[in-house]
Design a protein around this motif. Structure first.
Motif: not given
Length: 264
Positions: A131-139, A157-173
């Motif tokens: 899905a992230i790859t598709t998003a990158i290609r569409l952008v 409960p297990e600790g932090v999870l990557p959230a929207t801002g982290a994935v957005a940074a990946l697409i931006t990169k």
């Protein structure tokens, strides 16, 4: 200097203010009951775009907090409200859960990966590389990039999870395209919440546990700000920020005298 009147509308963050990892903050139920008894306008705000307001109403009720669905406003709803004003009846490729897809369907958006107007990124329980790859290609192909909120991590409960801002940074990169973040601390979400609640900035308060989202959003929207120390912000961290809350309390329970109806 804003000439403030008595507070007749309260906006409150959810996580860290009313609940902490699904458990009610002590006194949060009494605070909500005091607000209901006062007759003052009240809206719970959250950057969490996974759930619909009905879902969150049910989850809060299961935890012992009675917040009507119509008193909950999410970053997914704010995103839908924004897109409706920008491009009515548009289309979007969406990475997200029911809270986001439902909000976009309700404004008559078509969800598609075929030449969409927007790529809209929200929170999800598991991010798909496909899905992230598709998003990158569409952008890269020209779709406008929107994200529901900038939060880089979320709790579990297990600790932090990557959230929207982290994935957005990946697409931006990958694309060199920055998203437009709709949720807090964007004052756009605060103004939309004010419109929904029927409040005015001079007589509205914002309660939050984060300086970098809740307090700064309230300050920039011209609201009276209350920081509570039941979430991520420690007292010794407050002075490090160039903006300050108007009030600091240990817990939302300490605000009950400010909202309780006058019994005289």
């Amino acid at each position: 200097m804003i000439d403030r009147g008595p507070i007749d509308c309260w906006l409150s963050d959810m996580d860290g203010v009313l609940v902490h990892e699904g458990v009610p903050v002590p006194g949060a139920g009494d605070f909500i009951e005091a607000l209901a008894a006062s007759g003052k306008r009240f809206l719970v705000l959250t950057n969490n775009s996974i759930y619909t307001p009905r879902d969150l109403h049910f989850r809060l009720r299961a935890a012992g907090l009675h917040v009507p669905a119509e008193s909950i406003y999410t970053s997914a709803l704010a995103t839908a409200d924004f897109l409706k004003t920008q491009r009515p009846g548009g289309s979007a490729y969406v990475i997200g859960e029911a809270g986001l897809t439902t909000a976009l369907h309700e404004i008559d958006y078509v969800l598609t990966d075929i030449d969409p107007d927007y790529v809209v990124l929200g929170e999800t329980r598991s991010y798909s590389v496909g899905a992230i790859t598709t998003a990158i290609r569409l952008v890269e192909a020209g779709a406008r990039f929107i994200a529901t909120n900038p939060d880089p991590t979320g709790p579990s409960p297990e600790g932090v999870l990557p959230a929207t801002g982290a994935v957005a940074a990946l697409i931006t990169k990958a694309t060199q395209v920055d998203p437009y973040f709709v949720g807090k601390p964007n004052p756009l979400m605060m103004r939309s919440a004010l419109n929904k609640a029927g409040g005015h900035s001079e007589t509205t308060a914002m309660i939050g546990d984060r300086m970098d989202t809740d307090v700064v959003a309230g300050v920039e929207a011209g609201l009276e700000t209350f920081l509570v120390l039941t979430g991520v912000t420690e007292r010794e961290q407050i002075d490090r920020f160039p903006f300050q809350p108007h009030h600091i309390f240990d817990s939302v329970a300490d605000l009950i005298p400010l909202v309780a109806p006058d019994k005289s």
